[in-house]
Structure formats: structure tokens, C-alpha cells
Design an enzyme around this catalytic site. Structure first.
Site, short mmCIF file in Angstrom:
data_model
loop_
_atom_site.label_atom_id
_atom_site.label_comp_id
_atom_site.label_asym_id
_atom_site.label_seq_id
_atom_site.Cartn_x
_atom_site.Cartn_y
_atom_site.Cartn_z
N HIS A 261 12.53 -2.71 -1.75
CA HIS A 261 11.92 -2.88 -3.07
C HIS A 261 12.76 -3.87 -3.89
O HIS A 261 13.98 -3.75 -3.92
CB HIS A 261 11.85 -1.52 -3.79
CG HIS A 261 11.23 -1.61 -5.14
ND1 HIS A 261 9.88 -1.79 -5.33
CD2 HIS A 261 11.79 -1.59 -6.38
CE1 HIS A 261 9.62 -1.86 -6.62
NE2 HIS A 261 10.77 -1.74 -7.29
N ALA B 177 6.52 10.80 -0.60
CA ALA B 177 5.13 10.78 -1.06
C ALA B 177 4.95 10.07 -2.41
O ALA B 177 3.82 9.76 -2.80
CB ALA B 177 4.60 12.21 -1.16
N ARG C 221 0.85 -1.20 0.00
CA ARG C 221 0.00 0.00 0.00
C ARG C 221 0.87 1.23 0.00
O ARG C 221 1.98 1.21 0.56
CB ARG C 221 -0.86 0.07 1.26
CG ARG C 221 -1.75 -1.10 1.45
CD ARG C 221 -3.11 -0.88 0.87
NE ARG C 221 -3.85 -2.13 0.84
CZ ARG C 221 -4.95 -2.31 0.15
NH1 ARG C 221 -5.46 -1.33 -0.57
NH2 ARG C 221 -5.56 -3.46 0.18
C1 GRF Z 1 9.79 -8.38 -1.12
O1 GRF Z 1 10.55 -8.76 -2.25
C2 GRF Z 1 9.46 -6.92 -1.15
O2 GRF Z 1 10.49 -6.13 -1.64
C3 GRF Z 1 8.29 -6.93 -2.11
O3 GRF Z 1 7.54 -8.03 -1.72
C4 GRF Z 1 8.41 -9.01 -1.15
C5 GRF Z 1 7.90 -9.32 0.23
O4 GRF Z 1 8.38 -10.53 0.68
N1 GRF Z 1 7.58 -5.68 -2.11
P1 GRF Z 1 8.09 -11.06 2.14
O5 GRF Z 1 6.60 -10.88 2.41
O6 GRF Z 1 8.93 -10.28 3.10
O7 GRF Z 1 8.47 -12.51 2.09
#
Ligand code: GRF
Length: 226
Positions: free
Chosen positions: A135, A168, A117
């Protein structure tokens, strides 16, 4: 907790006003935001068992009651909260509720680890420069919810992961740390994402600990840790 600002030398005559210096913030209370399986959260929980690590996960918040990360938190004895958008009339009231839920834990850092989100002003203004996001791509390439899929579709030979301060925009905040991961022949979104996540977890654990122990200072796009 925030450390006092270091003394600055007096400016010479004619220097004009300086913008206020960014504060170095440190402290070990961490709230983790999750939407999914929670393997990044699990890595942080593994590290925080060692008091020398410096960071301690004090609360886990999800937008989804079914998020696997909530189970991981409960199993570790960490308090959880769910703030589901469906329970609120609009985005702003949901965001205010998220900010309140985070504030209950009095965190020094908020880590968005697979939280799918966009956080709004109520949260970001209250926890300025203290909200981090991990990310699965080398930003500024491939922001958004499908960073791994988009990198594969583009045909890059190297992608990776980025830990950044949340602002933001979408995955647009100042970058704290990055690590590259090669795209291998035959990779699909799942195999590539799993390899990225191995590197991502290690990067996250390393830098959250460093930030908790040594502090973080954000000045524009420049981030200093320590
Ligand atoms: C990670 O690769 C994060 O960067 C992405 O979703 C994945 C989440 O993995 N946005 P987890 O839920 O911590 O296993």
C-alpha cells in the site's frame, strides 16, 4: 509448504488452555494479483531470476483483461488468468472464482500488488495469513484506493509504503514492513507516487524473498519473519 511448529515448553499447573500457536509458513511459490501497470510485479520477476532469491512468481491474476501487468507476466513466460467481476453475477461468486484461480498455482504466498479490489472470505479463508498487500502510505494512515492523494491533501511531510497481511478490512491487516518517503515542496500525486513506488518495489522484493526463505508467523497484529 509449512514448517512444523517448534516444540513448546509444557505449561505449569494452573496455566489454563493456550490458544493454538500460529504456524510459521514458508515456501517460494508466489501468485501476484495486479490491476494496473505492474511495476511491482516486474520487480518481483526481476528478483526471481536468481534461484537464491527463494521466491518464484508462478502465476499472475488480474481483474482487468487490459492490465499492463498481464503483458509483463506473459513476456516473462509466467502463466496468467483474468477473473473479471463483470463475468460473475455477484461479489461472492467472483471471490470464489478468484480463490479457485489462485489455488490452481498452489501458492505459498499471494501478493496483491496494485490489485484494486477487496478480496472476500473465499480467498482469505483459503489462504489465511498468506495474502500480502503493498500500500502506498504509512498505514494505518490513509488506507483505501487514494492513499497518495489523501496524504497530500492532509498535508503530511512524511508518507511512505506498507507491506501488510490482508484481512477482511481495507488495508487493516497486520503490518510486515514499512518505509518512509518525504513529501517534497511542489509534489503532486503523480510525482509523489512515483517516488513512493521506487521504495515500495525494493521493500516488496526484499520482504517477499525473506518470507519465502525464512517463513512468516502471524499472531494477532504481530508478524515475525524468520
Ligand atoms: C502501487 O503503488 C500500489 O501500492 C498501489 O498501486 C500501485 C501499483 O503499481 N495500490 P504497479 O501496478 O505495481 O506499477
Amino acid at each position: 509448504m509449512s514448517a512444523p511448529e517448534p516444540p513448546r515448553s509444557a505449561s505449569s499447573a494452573g496455566d489454563g488452555p493456550r490458544p493454538p500457536a500460529a504456524q510459521t509458513r514458508s515456501g517460494g511459490r508466489v501468485v501476484v494479483l495486479v490491476s494496473g501497470s505492474g511495476s511491482n510485479l516486474a520487480a518481483l520477476l526481476g528478483a526471481h531470476q536468481d534461484p537464491a532469491y527463494g521466491a518464484r512468481v508462478v502465476g499472475v491474476i488480474s481483474d482487468k483483461p487490459s492490465a499492463g501487468g498481464l503483458e509483463i507476466a506473459r513476456a516473462a513466460g509466467v502463466a496468467t488468468a483474468v477473473v473479471a467481476p463483470a463475468d460473475f453475477p455477484d461479489r461472492e461468486s467472483w471471490d470464489r472464482a478468484v480463490a479457485e484461480a489462485i489455488a490452481v498455482f498452489r501458492p505459498d504466498l499471494v501478493v496483491s500488488a496494485g490489485f484494486m479490489r477487496i478480496l472476500g472470505a473465499a480467498t482469505l479463508d483459503r489462504f489465511t495469513d498468506r495474502v500480502l498487500n503493498t500500500h502506498p502510505a504509512l498505514l494505518p494512515a490513509f488506507p483505501g484506493a487514494h492513499g497518495v492523494r489523501d496524504a497530500l491533501a492532509y498535508g503530511v511531510r512524511v508518507t511512505g509504503c506498507t507491506l501488510h497481511v490482508v484481512d477482511a478490512g481495507v488495508d487493516s491487516g497486520a503490518i510486515i514492513a514499512q518505509q518512509a518517503v518525504s513529501v517534497e515542496p511542489g509534489d503532486d500525486e503523480e510525482t509523489l507516487h512515483e517516488r513512493i513506488k521506487v521504495v515500495e518495489r525494493a521493500l516488496l522484493v526484499d520482504w517477499v524473498g525473506r518470507i519465502a526463505r525464512e517463513g512468516i508467523r502471524v499472531e494477532g497484529r504481530q508478524v515475525t519473519v524468520g
